[in-house]
Write a protein that holds these residues in place. Structure first.
Motif, mmCIF file in Angstrom:
data_model
loop_
_atom_site.group_PDB
_atom_site.id
_atom_site.type_symbol
_atom_site.label_atom_id
_atom_site.label_comp_id
_atom_site.label_asym_id
_atom_site.label_seq_id
_atom_site.Cartn_x
_atom_site.Cartn_y
_atom_site.Cartn_z
ATOM 1 N N LEU A 5 0.829 -1.198 0.000
ATOM 2 C CA LEU A 5 0.000 0.000 0.000
ATOM 3 C C LEU A 5 0.869 1.256 0.000
ATOM 4 C CD1 LEU A 5 -2.726 -1.179 2.554
ATOM 5 C CD2 LEU A 5 -3.028 -0.875 0.097
ATOM 6 N N ASN A 6 2.081 1.135 -0.554
ATOM 7 C CA ASN A 6 3.052 2.236 -0.588
ATOM 8 C C ASN A 6 3.323 2.794 0.804
ATOM 9 O OD1 ASN A 6 2.368 1.834 -3.275
ATOM 10 N ND2 ASN A 6 2.770 3.953 -3.823
ATOM 11 N N ALA A 7 3.023 2.011 1.848
ATOM 12 C CA ALA A 7 3.085 2.575 3.200
ATOM 13 C C ALA A 7 3.716 1.649 4.241
ATOM 14 C CB ALA A 7 1.688 2.969 3.658
ATOM 15 N N PHE A 8 3.571 0.336 4.071
ATOM 16 C CA PHE A 8 3.958 -0.580 5.144
ATOM 17 C C PHE A 8 5.153 -1.436 4.736
ATOM 18 C CE2 PHE A 8 -0.487 0.455 5.615
ATOM 19 C CZ PHE A 8 -0.500 0.926 6.922
ATOM 20 N N ALA A 9 6.161 -1.481 5.629
ATOM 21 C CA ALA A 9 7.411 -2.152 5.314
ATOM 22 C C ALA A 9 7.423 -3.563 5.883
ATOM 23 C CB ALA A 9 8.576 -1.357 5.893
ATOM 24 N N PRO A 10 7.731 -4.565 5.049
ATOM 25 C CA PRO A 10 7.812 -5.938 5.548
ATOM 26 C C PRO A 10 8.825 -6.029 6.690
ATOM 27 C CG PRO A 10 7.918 -5.922 3.153
ATOM 28 C CD PRO A 10 7.961 -4.495 3.604
ATOM 29 N N GLY A 11 8.442 -6.727 7.747
ATOM 30 C CA GLY A 11 9.366 -6.944 8.858
ATOM 31 C C GLY A 11 9.432 -5.791 9.850
ATOM 32 N N HIS A 12 8.736 -4.682 9.558
ATOM 33 C CA HIS A 12 8.756 -3.550 10.488
ATOM 34 C C HIS A 12 7.347 -3.067 10.773
ATOM 35 C CE1 HIS A 12 13.073 -3.425 10.335
ATOM 36 N NE2 HIS A 12 12.994 -3.524 9.016
ATOM 37 N N PRO A 13 6.676 -3.801 11.663
ATOM 38 C CA PRO A 13 5.245 -3.549 11.872
ATOM 39 C C PRO A 13 4.942 -2.191 12.503
ATOM 40 C CG PRO A 13 6.080 -5.119 13.488
ATOM 41 C CD PRO A 13 7.179 -4.917 12.494
ATOM 42 N N THR A 14 5.949 -1.502 13.024
ATOM 43 C CA THR A 14 5.656 -0.215 13.677
ATOM 44 C C THR A 14 6.196 0.960 12.872
ATOM 45 O OG1 THR A 14 7.647 -0.543 14.998
ATOM 46 C CG2 THR A 14 5.553 -1.160 16.017
ATOM 47 N N LEU A 15 6.423 0.717 11.584
ATOM 48 C CA LEU A 15 6.914 1.783 10.706
ATOM 49 C C LEU A 15 5.919 1.986 9.568
ATOM 50 C CD1 LEU A 15 9.319 3.636 9.790
ATOM 51 C CD2 LEU A 15 10.137 1.676 8.473
ATOM 52 N N LEU B 87 -1.818 -0.081 15.033
ATOM 53 C CA LEU B 87 -1.121 0.060 16.317
ATOM 54 C C LEU B 87 -2.057 -0.313 17.462
ATOM 55 C CD1 LEU B 87 0.942 3.350 15.839
ATOM 56 C CD2 LEU B 87 1.725 0.977 15.647
ATOM 57 N N ARG B 88 -3.316 0.061 17.331
ATOM 58 C CA ARG B 88 -4.267 -0.300 18.369
ATOM 59 C C ARG B 88 -4.455 -1.816 18.409
ATOM 60 N NH1 ARG B 88 -9.246 3.602 18.653
ATOM 61 N NH2 ARG B 88 -10.084 2.150 17.123
ATOM 62 N N ALA B 89 -4.534 -2.413 17.219
ATOM 63 C CA ALA B 89 -4.719 -3.870 17.163
ATOM 64 C C ALA B 89 -3.527 -4.588 17.802
ATOM 65 C CB ALA B 89 -4.912 -4.323 15.715
ATOM 66 N N ARG B 90 -2.325 -4.033 17.664
ATOM 67 C CA ARG B 90 -1.153 -4.677 18.260
ATOM 68 C C ARG B 90 -1.326 -4.874 19.756
ATOM 69 N NH1 ARG B 90 3.896 -4.989 16.292
ATOM 70 N NH2 ARG B 90 4.856 -4.225 18.199
ATOM 71 N N ALA B 91 -2.020 -3.911 20.405
ATOM 72 C CA ALA B 91 -2.248 -4.038 21.843
ATOM 73 C C ALA B 91 -3.475 -4.895 22.135
ATOM 74 C CB ALA B 91 -2.416 -2.645 22.456
ATOM 75 N N ALA B 92 -4.566 -4.641 21.405
ATOM 76 C CA ALA B 92 -5.842 -5.256 21.764
ATOM 77 C C ALA B 92 -6.081 -6.591 21.066
ATOM 78 C CB ALA B 92 -6.982 -4.288 21.461
ATOM 79 N N ARG B 93 -5.662 -6.727 19.809
ATOM 80 C CA ARG B 93 -5.925 -7.949 19.038
ATOM 81 C C ARG B 93 -4.649 -8.378 18.315
ATOM 82 N NH1 ARG B 93 -11.587 -8.586 18.350
ATOM 83 N NH2 ARG B 93 -10.936 -10.644 17.650
ATOM 84 N N PRO B 94 -3.644 -8.851 19.101
ATOM 85 C CA PRO B 94 -2.347 -9.145 18.482
ATOM 86 C C PRO B 94 -2.438 -10.126 17.307
ATOM 87 C CG PRO B 94 -2.399 -9.822 20.802
ATOM 88 C CD PRO B 94 -3.643 -9.074 20.543
ATOM 89 N N ARG C 9 -10.208 -2.310 1.792
ATOM 90 C CA ARG C 9 -10.148 -3.755 2.056
ATOM 91 C C ARG C 9 -9.206 -4.048 3.214
ATOM 92 N NH1 ARG C 9 -10.361 -4.199 -3.428
ATOM 93 N NH2 ARG C 9 -8.093 -4.293 -3.665
ATOM 94 N N ALA C 10 -8.062 -3.383 3.226
ATOM 95 C CA ALA C 10 -7.090 -3.621 4.292
ATOM 96 C C ALA C 10 -7.683 -3.265 5.655
ATOM 97 C CB ALA C 10 -5.821 -2.819 4.030
ATOM 98 N N LEU C 11 -8.452 -2.174 5.705
ATOM 99 C CA LEU C 11 -9.098 -1.778 6.954
ATOM 100 C C LEU C 11 -10.105 -2.836 7.395
ATOM 101 C CD1 LEU C 11 -9.987 2.023 6.712
ATOM 102 C CD2 LEU C 11 -8.959 0.891 8.667
ATOM 103 N N HIS C 12 -10.909 -3.305 6.447
ATOM 104 C CA HIS C 12 -11.926 -4.287 6.793
ATOM 105 C C HIS C 12 -11.292 -5.598 7.229
ATOM 106 C CE1 HIS C 12 -15.152 -1.974 4.284
ATOM 107 N NE2 HIS C 12 -14.753 -1.343 5.360
ATOM 108 N N GLU C 13 -10.217 -5.984 6.546
ATOM 109 C CA GLU C 13 -9.534 -7.225 6.938
ATOM 110 C C GLU C 13 -8.957 -7.090 8.350
ATOM 111 O OE1 GLU C 13 -8.027 -8.807 2.530
ATOM 112 O OE2 GLU C 13 -6.698 -7.624 3.788
ATOM 113 N N LEU C 14 -8.374 -5.930 8.628
ATOM 114 C CA LEU C 14 -7.772 -5.719 9.943
ATOM 115 C C LEU C 14 -8.822 -5.745 11.042
ATOM 116 C CD1 LEU C 14 -5.307 -4.923 11.701
ATOM 117 C CD2 LEU C 14 -5.879 -2.546 11.227
ATOM 118 N N GLU C 15 -9.987 -5.169 10.759
ATOM 119 C CA GLU C 15 -11.016 -5.074 11.783
ATOM 120 C C GLU C 15 -11.887 -6.324 11.816
ATOM 121 O OE1 GLU C 15 -12.035 -0.916 12.470
ATOM 122 O OE2 GLU C 15 -10.011 -1.497 13.008
#
Ligand SMILES: Cc1cc2nc3c(=O)[nH]c(=O)nc-3n(C[C@H](O)[C@H](O)[C@H](O)COP(=O)(O)OP(=O)(O)OC[C@H]3O[C@@H](n4cnc5c(N)ncnc54)[C@H](O)[C@@H]3O)c2cc1C
Ligand SMILES: NC(=O)c1ccc[n+]([C@@H]2O[C@H](COP(=O)([O-])OP(=O)(O)OC[C@H]3O[C@@H](n4cnc5c(N)ncnc54)[C@H](OP(=O)(O)O)[C@@H]3O)[C@@H](O)[C@H]2O)c1
Lengths: 272, 468
Positions: free
Chosen positions: B372-382, B409-416, B459-465
């Motif tokens: 998504l031109n935004a998320f780096a493999p292996g670096h979930p907090t970047l 980031l919220r999911a990392r705490a609440a829904r790992p 889609r990414a938002l819906h998959e995450l939620e």
């Protein structure tokens, strides 16, 4: 939660701008409280809040504004207005305020606020005697005021009687004066009340308060409870008052309760 | 609103372990660091705050607005810059521009819009102005050490440790300047479009404008009005789309078709047909025939270029072959004698503060490989915000990128488990493209179609939620 990210239809057909009336009253001293934006229901204009509530809220330190939806009060005539256009008006005015606002919708203005919340991250929302639409709204209106409601079901104007809007405590002269100022909503928006689109989820998760009167002749108690349940709360009730809580004889009680709630709510406390 | 950390100057906290090379680090706990306070950085701050995170944002300039703040040295805007995307496509999805503004606002209106956005959502208290990020390094536990110093390089460096980082440093400030044989010996003036500010710079001169991105076309039009002569050099033919078609802003007409899910081929056909009816066949003016279909290069929105070509005020010429001391030789052998050459050849993204490998750019080609031109493999907090070249306004895209990151980031705490599944998708889908075929060019590797792109984010938002 369903976020609608792609909104091609909305972008392709932006709402046509309309001149808007906005009335306001601001505190003498800025105290860091969030601005309030009052949204009148169908037929009402900003004047309904300018009568008592704006000044009272400003007196308690809240910058307070009310708008007239297009086609109402001093705003531009708009017989073909849609619910979407009304929500657009609200979001436009909210975004022009210097800080993130609290949206307060009265009557069908609460439905408009419900839609606006999906397009603007309000700091909080308050639904006053909310008319959220659907066939039960029509049913209730028909039972209480068949003569005023029936024409509306056929595209005519919805006529509310003074006795539906105010308690008997309000002097007759005042009741008549207010009733004379009522206009009517756009035909299409009025129709949309019967079968309204469910508002999309609110953005920014604002806390929501519902308040009303169990003796409201437009919105039955069951509807108040239903509205509050949608937001996981219970309605604050002001027995003995009519539908127009901001104009009725005891207008001070609901606005004070509303402001007390804002003072306590963490999201709306000064500095939040 | 719950805030995990109070805003405050992140002073070095001596109780915290030092970095690898022994400097003290102040631990900022759950706070998220945002780099840049342009449009993308501002929306990152707002959306992270809205999701309950503490934020420290660093901005090397003294104000918000990034590229749109003409006071900034590196701002690429020139006096006449107006938007190319119409208002509904340009404004943030939850903060509309005023109804009273035109379809295509001026750059000064954009700046006031971002300033109002910052004030309305009270964002300035989270921004450290005049502070440049010089290093961003991953540390244990998916956290980040961010080293800053005062812009200009004086003063000590400080390092703070963050739970996550949003890189929103923009990609329109580092000029891309081509080199030609003989260029050093050229006696005329040569500049990149980034230093072009005012039409007075062109007045009465013989001007050669190179490049037909939106910048090149705007400057060619101004040269047509101000210069004594204007040549416009391009290395291919383009589709010069007017800003209005069928009586409405062109992008609104296009999205009417998108809303109806009209397939790309049909939209291209309709577009070619509309252009034929309006601007007509451009080759009769001496413009080269496009070597691609419409939407296959970054769209140009300019109603005036063709007009001035038709009035003889702009002479289209091919690519530059080489420079001589007083003339410029063109690819077709012709020679012209400009006094001023303006290279409107675009900009290159740069991330000097970050090891390119962190963004999946192992070879250091300057082309990160992300999902998504935004998320780096292996670096979930970047996350990177705004590294897109959309066929429409960019701000809506940055908005949703940062909403998605805040939810992650919220999911990392609440829904790992959901965050973990997201990380797998990042790895599996890195490098995905969101546009139809595009011409290979140094500017097109991050071109996105706004509809394809936003649908992918949705889609990414819906998959995450945990939707479908
Ligand atoms: C002439 C022109 C016209 C344009 N017109 C449009 C248009 O019509 N519609 C549209 O959507 N887009 C347009 N764009 C694209 C433009 O890039 C975006 O509109 C927008 O500016 C991108 O915002 P951003 O926040 O991602 O980047 P920027 O606006 O570039 O902001 C990045 C910020 O990060 C800061 N920064 C960078 N590095 C560091 C560091 N190491 N430490 C601290 N701070 C740092 C910078 O100072 C800057 O403030 C145009 C671009 C140009 C050049
Ligand atoms: N009014 C506005 O709102 C406005 C104004 C300006 C810019 N913008 C936006 O800002 C961004 C940057 O635009 P831009 O116009 O500055 O840059 P750009 O879109 O990258 O365009 C650069 C142009 O220069 C050409 N070029 C690049 N390298 C070259 C070389 N070595 N030799 C010859 N030609 C070369 C490119 O040709 P190729 O086709 O071969 O790549 C292209 O025509 C874009 O997103 C644009 O939409 C908006």
């Amino acid at each position: 939660m369903t976020d609608r990210v792609m909104r091609a239809r909305e972008w392709a057909r932006p709402v046509r701008p309309a001149r808007r009336e906005v009335l306001g009253s601001v505190p003498q001293l800025e105290q860091g409280r969030p601005p309030l934006l009052f949204v009148p229901g169908f037929g009402h204009g900003a004047w309904a809040f300018a009568e008592h509530w704006l000044e009272h809220a400003a007196g308690r330190g809240f910058p307070a504004y009310a708008l007239s939806l297009r086609g109402h009060g001093g705003s531009e005539p708009a017989p073909e207005a849609t619910l979407r256009a009304y929500a657009h008006d609200v979001v436009q005015v909210a975004a022009e305020l210097p800080r993130r606002a609290v949206l307060v919708g009265h009557g069908a203005g609460a439905l408009v606020v419900g839609h606006a919340l999906a397009r603007y991250p309000a700091r909080a929302a308050v639904l006053v005697a909310p008319v959220l639409g659907g066939w039960s709204t029509l049913g209730a209106a028909l039972r209480r005021n068949p003569a005023g409601t029936l024409p509306a079901a056929f595209g005519g104007g919805l006529r509310l009687t003074p006795r539906q809007l105010f308690s008997r405590e309000l002097p007759d002269a005042d009741a008549r004066r207010y009733a004379d100022r009522l206009g009517r909503a756009g035909r299409r928006a009025q129709w949309a009340l019967l079968n309204p689109d469910q508002p999309e989820a609110a953005v920014g998760r604002p806390p929501v308060l519902v308040l009303g009167s169990p003796d409201d002749q437009v919105v039955p108690l069951s509807a108040l409870n239903r509205a509050a349940r949608r937001y996981d709360s219970a309605p604050l009730l002001f027995p003995g008052m009519g539908h127009d809580l901001m104009l009725d004889a005891r207008w001070r009680e609901p606005i004070d309760a509303l402001l007390d709630w804002l003072d306590k709510e963490p999201a709306t406390r000064p500095g939040a | 609103m719950p805030s995990s950390t109070d805003p405050g100057r992140p002073d070095p906290d001596p109780t915290v372990a030092p970095t690898r090379d022994g400097r003290p680090v102040s631990d900022r706990g759950d706070t998220v660091c945002v780099i840049g306070a342009g449009a993308s950085g501002l929306t990152a701050v707002k959306n992270l705050r809205e999701h309950g995170f503490g934020v420290d944002c660093y901005e090397r300039e003294t104000g918000v607005g990034g590229a749109w703040n003409w006071r900034h040295d590196r701002s690429p805007v020139y006096a006449s810059t107006h938007l190319i995307s119409s208002r509904p496509f340009t404004q943030f999805p939850d903060f509309p521009m005023p109804d009273s503004w035109p379809d295509y606002p001026h750059h000064s209106q954009l700046l006031s819009y971002f300033e109002r956005y910052a004030d309305h959502f009270d964002l300035r208290q989270h921004i450290w102005f005049g502070t440049e990020v010089v290093r961003v390094e991953p540390v244990e536990g998916d956290r980040w050490d961010v080293t800053t110093r005062s812009t200009g390089g004086y003063g000590p460096e400080r390092t703070s440790r963050y739970a996550a980082v949003v890189v929103a440093n923009g990609h329109n400030w580092s000029p891309k300047l081509p080199r030609y044989e003989g260029m050093e010996g050229f006696r005329g003036e040569v500049m990149h479009a980034s230093s072009y500010k005012d039409p007075a710079q062109l007045r009465g001169k013989r001007v050669l404008v190179v490049g037909a991105g939106n910048t090149g076309c705007d400057i060619a039009v101004e040269a047509a009005q101000q210069a004594s002569h204007c040549w416009h050099s391009t290395r291919r033919g383009y589709w010069y789309a007017p800003k209005y078609v069928l009586g409405r802003p062109a992008d609104q007409v296009n999205d009417t078709l998108l809303a109806l899910r009209v397939p790309l081929r049909v939209r291209q056909w309709l577009y070619h047909w509309t252009l034929r009816l309006t601007v007509g066949d451009l080759t009769r003016f001496g413009l080269p025939k496009p070597d691609h279909r419409v939407y296959e290069t970054h769209p140009i929105a300019n109603s005036q270029l063709v007009y001035y070509v038709g009035h003889g005020e702009i002479t289209p010429v091919p690519e530059i072959a080489r420079f001589h001391d007083r003339t410029v030789e063109l690819a077709d052998g012709r020679s012209i004698d400009p006094e001023l050459v303006v290279f409107a050849t675009g900009y290159l993204p740069r991330f000097e503060f970050l090891d390119p490998a962190l963004l999946g750019d192992e070879g250091g080609q300057g082309r990160p490989r992300l999902w998504l031109n935004a998320f780096a493999p292996g670096h979930p907090t970047l996350a990177v915000a705004g590294l897109v070249q959309p066929d429409s306004g960019i701000f809506t895209l940055s908005h949703w990128q940062t909403v998605l990151f805040a939810r992650l980031l919220r999911a990392r705490a609440a829904r790992p488990e959901r965050a973990a599944a997201f990380a797998q998708r990042v790895t599996a889908r890195a490098g995905e493209r969101y546009s139809g075929a595009v011409k290979d060019s140094s500017r097109h590797w991050f071109e996105v179609g706004h509809a394809d792109y936003l649908r992918a984010v949705e889609r990414a938002l819906h998959e995450l939620e945990g939707g479908k």
